[in-house]
Motif scaffolding. Structure first.
Motif, PDB file in Angstrom:
ATOM      1  N   ILE A  97      -8.460  -2.711   1.141  1.00 26.18           N
ATOM      2  CA  ILE A  97      -7.613  -2.069  -0.412  1.00 26.18           C
ATOM      3  C   ILE A  97      -6.827  -3.172  -1.814  1.00 26.18           C
ATOM      4  N   PHE A  98      -6.260  -4.082  -1.090  1.00 30.36           N
ATOM      5  CA  PHE A  98      -6.296  -4.479  -2.569  1.00 30.36           C
ATOM      6  C   PHE A  98      -7.466  -5.426  -3.025  1.00 30.36           C
ATOM      7  N   VAL A  99      -8.439  -6.425  -2.497  1.00 36.06           N
ATOM      8  CA  VAL A  99      -9.796  -6.236  -3.107  1.00 36.06           C
ATOM      9  C   VAL A  99     -10.282  -5.170  -4.106  1.00 36.06           C
ATOM     10  N   PHE A 100     -10.576  -4.142  -3.409  1.00 38.04           N
ATOM     11  CA  PHE A 100     -10.804  -2.994  -4.299  1.00 38.04           C
ATOM     12  C   PHE A 100     -10.390  -2.749  -5.549  1.00 38.04           C
ATOM     13  N   ILE A 101      -8.900  -2.940  -4.925  1.00 40.22           N
ATOM     14  CA  ILE A 101      -7.871  -2.425  -6.716  1.00 40.22           C
ATOM     15  C   ILE A 101      -8.321  -3.625  -7.453  1.00 40.22           C
ATOM     16  N   LYS A 102      -8.629  -4.705  -7.318  1.00 35.60           N
ATOM     17  CA  LYS A 102      -8.750  -5.577  -8.010  1.00 35.60           C
ATOM     18  C   LYS A 102     -10.690  -5.182  -8.481  1.00 35.60           C
ATOM     19  N   LEU A 103     -10.936  -4.089  -7.700  1.00 39.45           N
ATOM     20  CA  LEU A 103     -12.592  -3.996  -8.045  1.00 39.45           C
ATOM     21  C   LEU A 103     -12.236  -3.230  -8.962  1.00 39.45           C
ATOM     22  N   ALA A 104     -11.642  -2.181  -8.957  1.00 40.71           N
ATOM     23  CA  ALA A 104     -11.371  -0.822  -9.557  1.00 40.71           C
ATOM     24  C   ALA A 104     -11.891  -0.408 -10.846  1.00 40.71           C
ATOM     25  N   GLU A 105     -11.335  -1.603 -12.122  1.00 42.20           N
ATOM     26  CA  GLU A 105     -11.558  -0.882 -13.122  1.00 42.20           C
ATOM     27  C   GLU A 105     -13.536  -1.356 -13.698  1.00 42.20           C
ATOM     28  N   ARG A 106     -14.269  -2.006 -12.141  1.00 43.66           N
ATOM     29  CA  ARG A 106     -15.353  -2.451 -12.448  1.00 43.66           C
ATOM     30  C   ARG A 106     -16.100  -1.486 -12.411  1.00 43.66           C
ATOM     31  N   LEU A 107     -16.249  -1.407 -10.965  1.00 43.42           N
ATOM     32  CA  LEU A 107     -16.523  -0.028 -10.453  1.00 43.42           C
ATOM     33  C   LEU A 107     -15.872   1.095 -11.212  1.00 43.42           C
ATOM     34  N   PHE A 115      -9.662   6.351  -5.375  1.00 47.16           N
ATOM     35  CA  PHE A 115      -7.872   6.547  -5.573  1.00 47.16           C
ATOM     36  C   PHE A 115      -7.380   6.373  -5.167  1.00 47.16           C
ATOM     37  N   LEU A 116      -7.020   5.225  -5.312  1.00 49.71           N
ATOM     38  CA  LEU A 116      -6.351   4.295  -4.997  1.00 49.71           C
ATOM     39  C   LEU A 116      -4.817   3.978  -4.952  1.00 49.71           C
ATOM     40  N   PRO A 117      -3.985   3.557  -4.546  1.00 50.93           N
ATOM     41  CA  PRO A 117      -2.710   3.011  -5.007  1.00 50.93           C
ATOM     42  C   PRO A 117      -2.592   1.652  -5.953  1.00 50.93           C
ATOM     43  N   THR A 118      -1.848   1.814  -6.681  1.00 49.42           N
ATOM     44  CA  THR A 118      -1.944   1.082  -7.734  1.00 49.42           C
ATOM     45  C   THR A 118      -1.249  -0.475  -7.469  1.00 49.42           C
ATOM     46  N   LEU A 119      -1.973  -1.547  -7.918  1.00 53.05           N
ATOM     47  CA  LEU A 119      -1.752  -2.401  -7.143  1.00 53.05           C
ATOM     48  C   LEU A 119      -0.320  -3.378  -7.217  1.00 53.05           C
ATOM     49  N   GLN A 120       0.491  -2.125  -7.780  1.00 52.93           N
ATOM     50  CA  GLN A 120       2.512  -2.460  -7.517  1.00 52.93           C
ATOM     51  C   GLN A 120       2.711  -1.732  -6.269  1.00 52.93           C
ATOM     52  N   GLN A 121       2.217  -0.687  -6.224  1.00 54.22           N
ATOM     53  CA  GLN A 121       2.323   0.154  -5.319  1.00 54.22           C
ATOM     54  C   GLN A 121       1.623  -0.651  -3.948  1.00 54.22           C
ATOM     55  N   PHE A 122       0.444  -0.900  -3.722  1.00 59.18           N
ATOM     56  CA  PHE A 122       0.126  -1.421  -2.825  1.00 59.18           C
ATOM     57  C   PHE A 122       0.624  -2.465  -2.879  1.00 59.18           C
ATOM     58  N   GLU A 123       1.147  -3.840  -3.114  1.00 59.81           N
ATOM     59  CA  GLU A 123       2.167  -4.695  -3.126  1.00 59.81           C
ATOM     60  C   GLU A 123       3.651  -4.220  -3.062  1.00 59.81           C
ATOM     61  N   GLU A 124       4.146  -3.706  -3.366  1.00 65.29           N
ATOM     62  CA  GLU A 124       6.060  -3.170  -2.568  1.00 65.29           C
ATOM     63  C   GLU A 124       5.946  -2.384  -1.612  1.00 65.29           C
ATOM     64  N   ARG A 125       4.977  -1.920  -0.625  1.00 67.78           N
ATOM     65  CA  ARG A 125       4.963  -1.512   0.752  1.00 67.78           C
ATOM     66  C   ARG A 125       5.212  -2.607   1.924  1.00 67.78           C
ATOM     67  N   HIS A 126       3.948  -3.403   1.123  1.00 71.23           N
ATOM     68  CA  HIS A 126       4.061  -4.635   2.410  1.00 71.23           C
ATOM     69  C   HIS A 126       4.783  -4.154   3.637  1.00 71.23           C
ATOM     70  N   LYS A 127       4.711  -5.246   4.185  1.00 69.73           N
ATOM     71  CA  LYS A 127       5.385  -4.703   5.780  1.00 69.73           C
ATOM     72  C   LYS A 127       6.696  -5.449   4.960  1.00 69.73           C
ATOM     73  N   SER A 128       6.311  -6.979   4.847  1.00 72.86           N
ATOM     74  CA  SER A 128       7.004  -7.759   4.315  1.00 72.86           C
ATOM     75  C   SER A 128       8.304  -7.736   2.986  1.00 72.86           C
ATOM     76  N   ASN A 129       7.521  -6.768   2.886  1.00 74.40           N
ATOM     77  CA  ASN A 129       8.775  -6.650   1.144  1.00 74.40           C
ATOM     78  C   ASN A 129       9.682  -4.909   1.446  1.00 74.40           C
ATOM     79  N   LEU A 130       9.331  -4.534   3.042  1.00 74.04           N
ATOM     80  CA  LEU A 130      10.058  -3.113   3.137  1.00 74.04           C
ATOM     81  C   LEU A 130      11.529  -3.289   2.400  1.00 74.04           C
TER      82      LEU A 130
END
Lengths: 351, 83
Positions: A97-107, A115-130
């Motif tokens: 998911i992280f890689v595809f979020i990064k590629l989203a604009e180019r794709l 239709f992916l979460p934003t980078l912020q949404q993806f990062e803040e829900r990480h287990k370690s950030n729970l």
């Protein structure tokens, strides 16, 4: 309504004992009465079952692992797009998911929608950030600490930040309950060898595990949500049987979470319901889960809705689902020709 | 004692709790008692009905009945305000 045919690329075709969501997502898409589909499978291994399941996958291309870098994946997707005119791409692995979020604009520039979460949404829900996530959105979460060595777990115990039993979790997959320091060290080594660092140490919350599959439209609306309880769990912790629940509390919980985070895309909430009837969030998976077909069968075709959202269409939220709908997973020995295996192994493509 | 309204109870004795996903199987006597409870009968009325129908005295039935209802409470099959 079915006149249009979409070319949809989908990964997660490892329909094995710990299955990826690819095939269940495809089943939902195949059952769409809104559009027809040509399914382009994206496979990492020659022995993923999906490429050989021709009723679900029309053509498969092997793709490089995300760990090989963004550019090699981008190059391969461009090659596939030149041949298949991919309109929608659905990555189904947490690790992609992280890689595809990064590629989203180019794709998107190439004409490939996701239709992916934003980078912020993806990062803040990480287990370690729970814990921070729980604090920000006012929800109950177990204490979680990212660690990079087994000795850090012992330090956390000494500092009385955690106590046994503990849950030792991989950053993408796997979780084990450790009852003492020895077990914690064993599980740390096992998980770090498989999924890398950090490993997450999480407070054990006693109760019943319940799950929700949901889809957010990115504007705070919940397009669909279906709660489920695992009835049969494999030794890998995966559901081998499950049932939809009549639980307005879980639905309300999901709506509030999606509304406050403005979640975009599919998600799976892993929750523990305690004896006091409180819901504790233990994980958010940023994609549709492998049991998503249960939601389709219960009346919410979330994969279809995900494709429509990716295409920029307006989707009316689902308001109902069938309660008491069950799934039972099964294994099946598919007979394949050596020729097909040879084709995928040598050319990286299979029709 | 009131049984949870949402419980689905089939004629064959299959009980499904849609809020937890749990299911149970009842023997014919338990099915009869749970249906009487669901219909709003009091423990005294149920005792009267069962002791007339079956070869069991009141005190023995009372023991079994309270064992059974304790189990229903433990399994959270009773309406919350009745627990």
């Amino acid at each position: 309504m079915k006149s249009n045919k979409l070319n949809i690329a989908i990964s997660g075709l490892n329909n094995v004992d710990s299955p990826g969501p690819g095939i269940p997502v495809i089943r939902g898409i195949r059952e769409s009465n809104q559009f027809q589909s040509r399914i382009i499978g994206l496979a990492y291994e020659n022995l993923e079952p999906g490429p050989y399941m021709h009723e679900f996958v029309d053509k498969t291309y092997k793709v490089p692992y995300p760990s090989e870098g963004v550019e090699s994946l981008m190059e391969r997707i461009r090659y596939i797009h030149d041949r298949e005119e991919v309109e929608v791409l659905i990555p189904n692995f947490d690790s992609e998911i992280f890689v595809f979020i990064k590629l989203a604009e180019r794709l998107k520039e190439m004409g490939v929608s996701m239709f992916l979460p934003t980078l912020q949404q993806f990062e803040e829900r990480h287990k370690s950030n729970l814990p921070a996530f729980g604090k920000k959105y006012g929800i109950k979460v177990p204490d979680s600490y990212p660690v990079t060595s087994a000795s850090e777990i012992f330090d956390l115990k000494k500092e009385q930040k955690v106590d046994f039993p503990l849950v030792i979790k991989g950053k993408f997959y796997d979780a084990f309950i450790a009852g003492n320091s020895d077990q914690a060290a064993i599980y740390f080594n096992k998980i770090s060898a498989k999924w890398g660092l950090p490993v997450v140490v999480q407070e054990f919350v006693k109760g019943t595990e319940v799950n929700v599959v949901a889809l957010g439209d990115g504007r705070g609306n919940t397009i669909g949500a279906v709660p489920m309880r695992k009835q049969y769990i494999t030794d890998k912790g995966k559901a081998w049987g499950g049932i939809t629940l009549d639980d307005p509390g879980m639905i309300d919980y999901t709506h509030k979470l999606i509304s406050s985070t403005k979640w975009r895309g599919g998600m799976e909430l892993e929750l523990i319901r305690t004896d006091k009837n409180e819901l504790h969030l233990i994980e958010i998976n940023p994609r549709l889960p492998a049991w998503v077909y249960l939601a389709v069968a219960a009346g919410q075709n979330l994969p279809e809705a995900l494709v429509q959202l990716a295409m920029g269409e307006t989707v009316e939220p689902f308001t109902e689902y069938a309660i008491g709908k069950m799934f039972i997973r099964y294994s099946f020995d598919m007979i394949c020709s050596l020729d097909e295996f040879q084709q995928l192994s040598t050319t990286g493509e299979l029709s | 004692m009131k049984i949870k309204k949402s419980l689905a109870i089939s004629e064959t004795g299959f009980v499904f709790d849609p809020s937890t996903g749990d299911s149970y199987t009842l023997n014919p006597t338990a099915l009869e008692i749970i249906q009487l409870l669901k219909d709003g009968h009091s423990p005294e009325q149920i005792s009267q009905i069962i002791t007339q129908e079956y070869d069991v005295d009141e005190s023995a039935f009372e023991r079994y009945f309270y064992d059974f209802t304790a189990m229903l409470k433990q399994m959270q099959l009773v309406a919350p305000d009745e627990e």
